[in-house]
Design an enzyme around this catalytic site. Sequence first.
Site, PDB file in Angstrom:
ATOM      1  N   HIS A 104       0.837  -1.197   0.000  1.00  0.00           N
ATOM      2  CA  HIS A 104       0.000   0.000   0.000  1.00  0.00           C
ATOM      3  C   HIS A 104       0.876   1.254   0.000  1.00  0.00           C
ATOM      4  O   HIS A 104       1.886   1.290   0.704  1.00  0.00           O
ATOM      5  CB  HIS A 104      -0.882   0.043   1.258  1.00  0.00           C
ATOM      6  CG  HIS A 104      -1.933  -1.002   1.271  1.00  0.00           C
ATOM      7  ND1 HIS A 104      -1.697  -2.285   1.714  1.00  0.00           N
ATOM      8  CD2 HIS A 104      -3.234  -0.966   0.907  1.00  0.00           C
ATOM      9  CE1 HIS A 104      -2.808  -2.990   1.618  1.00  0.00           C
ATOM     10  NE2 HIS A 104      -3.756  -2.215   1.133  1.00  0.00           N
ATOM     11  N   GLU A 121       9.032  -1.699   3.360  1.00  0.00           N
ATOM     12  CA  GLU A 121       9.726  -0.460   2.994  1.00  0.00           C
ATOM     13  C   GLU A 121      11.127  -0.427   3.604  1.00  0.00           C
ATOM     14  O   GLU A 121      12.090  -0.022   2.944  1.00  0.00           O
ATOM     15  CB  GLU A 121       8.919   0.753   3.446  1.00  0.00           C
ATOM     16  CG  GLU A 121       7.665   1.019   2.626  1.00  0.00           C
ATOM     17  CD  GLU A 121       6.481   0.105   2.942  1.00  0.00           C
ATOM     18  OE1 GLU A 121       5.466   0.204   2.244  1.00  0.00           O
ATOM     19  OE2 GLU A 121       6.566  -0.725   3.872  1.00  0.00           O
ATOM     20  N   ASP A 149      27.267  -0.884  -6.508  1.00  0.00           N
ATOM     21  CA  ASP A 149      27.492  -0.186  -7.775  1.00  0.00           C
ATOM     22  C   ASP A 149      28.638   0.823  -7.673  1.00  0.00           C
ATOM     23  O   ASP A 149      29.460   0.922  -8.579  1.00  0.00           O
ATOM     24  CB  ASP A 149      26.213   0.520  -8.215  1.00  0.00           C
ATOM     25  CG  ASP A 149      26.396   1.245  -9.535  1.00  0.00           C
ATOM     26  OD1 ASP A 149      26.734   0.579 -10.539  1.00  0.00           O
ATOM     27  OD2 ASP A 149      26.221   2.480  -9.556  1.00  0.00           O
TER      28      ASP A 149
END
Length: 140
Positions: free
Chosen positions: A64, A99, A113
């Site tokens: 949500h 989250e 990265d």
Amino acid sequence: MVDITQKQNTHRTAIAQAIVQVGSQETIDAIKNNTVPKGDVFAMSKAAGFIGVKKTPELLPDCHPLPIEYAAVDYKINGLEIIVEVTIKTFYKTGVEVEAMHGASVVALNMYDMLKPIDKAIEIHQIKLLKKTGGKSDIG
């Protein structure tokens, strides 16, 4: 999506972790001395983590959209490991553990990265929920 219309808003917190293991002390030194060619690893990864937290419902179809009222990214260096902790808080009907884990994952991926040009031995480990409060079941 699960129907949450009947649920009550509560204060909810989640803390998630990811561990980034590097291949050498030179990589840790480059991070600490801010000499990584792609820039400030901790600052850039923190920003990437915040974006990841905010974009969670756009990437995971059953999540949500919810108000993120607090987000923090903290780092601890332990030998060749960088322990990332992401804390998320809200006052809402559903939890923020996905989250928090998504944010920790994005922080770790951004670190990977940024560091891959100087260290080919980087690994990401232990993306997991450490603590969750405010819903039906508390963890941690």
